[in-house]
Design a protein around this motif. Structure first.
Motif, PDB file in Angstrom:
ATOM      1  N   UNK A 102      -4.481  -5.181  39.713  1.00  0.00           N
ATOM      2  CA  UNK A 102      -4.709  -6.517  40.258  1.00  0.00           C
ATOM      3  C   UNK A 102      -6.204  -6.776  40.201  1.00  0.00           C
ATOM      4  N   UNK A 103      -6.575  -7.926  39.653  1.00  0.00           N
ATOM      5  CA  UNK A 103      -7.984  -8.279  39.530  1.00  0.00           C
ATOM      6  C   UNK A 103      -8.228  -9.615  40.215  1.00  0.00           C
ATOM      7  N   UNK A 104      -9.443  -9.838  40.619  1.00  0.00           N
ATOM      8  CA  UNK A 104      -9.825 -11.091  41.256  1.00  0.00           C
ATOM      9  C   UNK A 104     -10.634 -11.957  40.320  1.00  0.00           C
ATOM     10  N   UNK A 105     -10.799 -13.203  40.682  1.00  0.00           N
ATOM     11  CA  UNK A 105     -11.592 -14.129  39.882  1.00  0.00           C
ATOM     12  C   UNK A 105     -12.995 -13.564  39.702  1.00  0.00           C
ATOM     13  N   UNK A 106     -13.468 -13.490  38.450  1.00  0.00           N
ATOM     14  CA  UNK A 106     -14.813 -13.024  38.162  1.00  0.00           C
ATOM     15  C   UNK A 106     -14.962 -11.525  38.013  1.00  0.00           C
ATOM     16  N   UNK A 107     -13.882 -10.767  38.224  1.00  0.00           N
ATOM     17  CA  UNK A 107     -13.979  -9.312  38.051  1.00  0.00           C
ATOM     18  C   UNK A 107     -14.267  -8.984  36.587  1.00  0.00           C
ATOM     19  N   UNK A 108     -15.178  -8.035  36.311  1.00  0.00           N
ATOM     20  CA  UNK A 108     -15.464  -7.652  34.928  1.00  0.00           C
ATOM     21  C   UNK A 108     -14.296  -6.866  34.337  1.00  0.00           C
ATOM     22  N   UNK A 109     -13.892  -7.226  33.099  1.00  0.00           N
ATOM     23  CA  UNK A 109     -12.738  -6.582  32.459  1.00  0.00           C
ATOM     24  C   UNK A 109     -13.108  -5.848  31.175  1.00  0.00           C
ATOM     25  N   UNK A 110     -14.001  -6.420  30.387  1.00  0.00           N
ATOM     26  CA  UNK A 110     -14.410  -5.831  29.099  1.00  0.00           C
ATOM     27  C   UNK A 110     -15.914  -5.952  28.935  1.00  0.00           C
ATOM     28  N   UNK A 111     -16.480  -5.042  28.160  1.00  0.00           N
ATOM     29  CA  UNK A 111     -17.881  -5.153  27.774  1.00  0.00           C
ATOM     30  C   UNK A 111     -17.948  -5.313  26.247  1.00  0.00           C
ATOM     31  N   UNK A 112     -18.759  -6.273  25.799  1.00  0.00           N
ATOM     32  CA  UNK A 112     -18.937  -6.538  24.369  1.00  0.00           C
ATOM     33  C   UNK A 112     -20.391  -6.291  24.015  1.00  0.00           C
ATOM     34  N   UNK A 113     -20.613  -5.425  23.029  1.00  0.00           N
ATOM     35  CA  UNK A 113     -21.964  -5.195  22.516  1.00  0.00           C
ATOM     36  C   UNK A 113     -22.273  -6.301  21.523  1.00  0.00           C
ATOM     37  N   UNK A 114     -23.356  -7.008  21.769  1.00  0.00           N
ATOM     38  CA  UNK A 114     -23.724  -8.147  20.939  1.00  0.00           C
ATOM     39  C   UNK A 114     -24.597  -7.695  19.773  1.00  0.00           C
ATOM     40  N   UNK A 115     -24.471  -8.360  18.624  1.00  0.00           N
ATOM     41  CA  UNK A 115     -25.348  -8.010  17.506  1.00  0.00           C
ATOM     42  C   UNK A 115     -26.784  -8.381  17.854  1.00  0.00           C
ATOM     43  N   UNK A 116     -27.723  -7.556  17.381  1.00  0.00           N
ATOM     44  CA  UNK A 116     -29.127  -7.843  17.703  1.00  0.00           C
ATOM     45  C   UNK A 116     -29.799  -8.714  16.681  1.00  0.00           C
TER      46      UNK A 116
END
Length: 141
Positions: free
Chosen positions: A127-141
């Motif tokens: 169960x997650x709440x509004x705004x909870x972090x779910x995934x991390x994405x590494x952005x290209x530099x």
């Protein structure tokens, strides 16, 4: 009068039922921090989409996909028989990377950024709440 919490699953379910009962085709609510759209589509079911503005912080090379409403977190569509994709994997800004569900309502989570999906920050089925972090994405530099 207090502000209405449009991320609350009970509020979304109430709005959906009220729209259906009133014969209204849809509703869109926009605020500075995001947008909620409910479309009552008859035989095809109700579609709900929500976005939250999350600009990247300067100097950071990663972004976080957050829950756009409270509910049960799913990495794959519950009706899917596909093999779960492994991490890390490349994603585009429009890719669906997971779902948050409340009852029969299933909200897709879009990557929102192109990059490499590197980490899962919540347990599938949790169960997650509004705004909870779910995934991390590494952005290209």
């Amino acid at each position: 009068m207090s502000a209405i919490d449009f991320s609350d699953p009970a509020t979304i379910a109430f709005l959906t039922e009220a729209l259906t009962a009133a014969g209204v085709n849809g509703l869109e609510i926009s605020r500075p921090g995001g947008q909620l759209r409910i479309i009552v589509a008859g035989e095809r079911g109700t579609r709900i989409s929500s976005t939250e503005a999350t600009p990247p912080a300067p100097g950071f090379t990663s972004a976080v996909v957050k829950a756009s409403m409270a509910g049960r977190f799913c990495v794959e569509h519950p009706a899917s028989h596909a093999v779960p994709q492994k991490l890390p994997r490349s994603v585009s800004d429009a890719d669906i990377v997971g779902f948050v569900g409340v009852g029969h309502i299933l909200l897709p989570l879009r990557a929102g950024r192109s990059g490499v999906l590197t980490r899962l920050l919540a347990e599938p089925g949790a169960l997650v709440g509004f705004g909870d972090p779910l995934f991390e994405i590494e952005l290209p530099s």
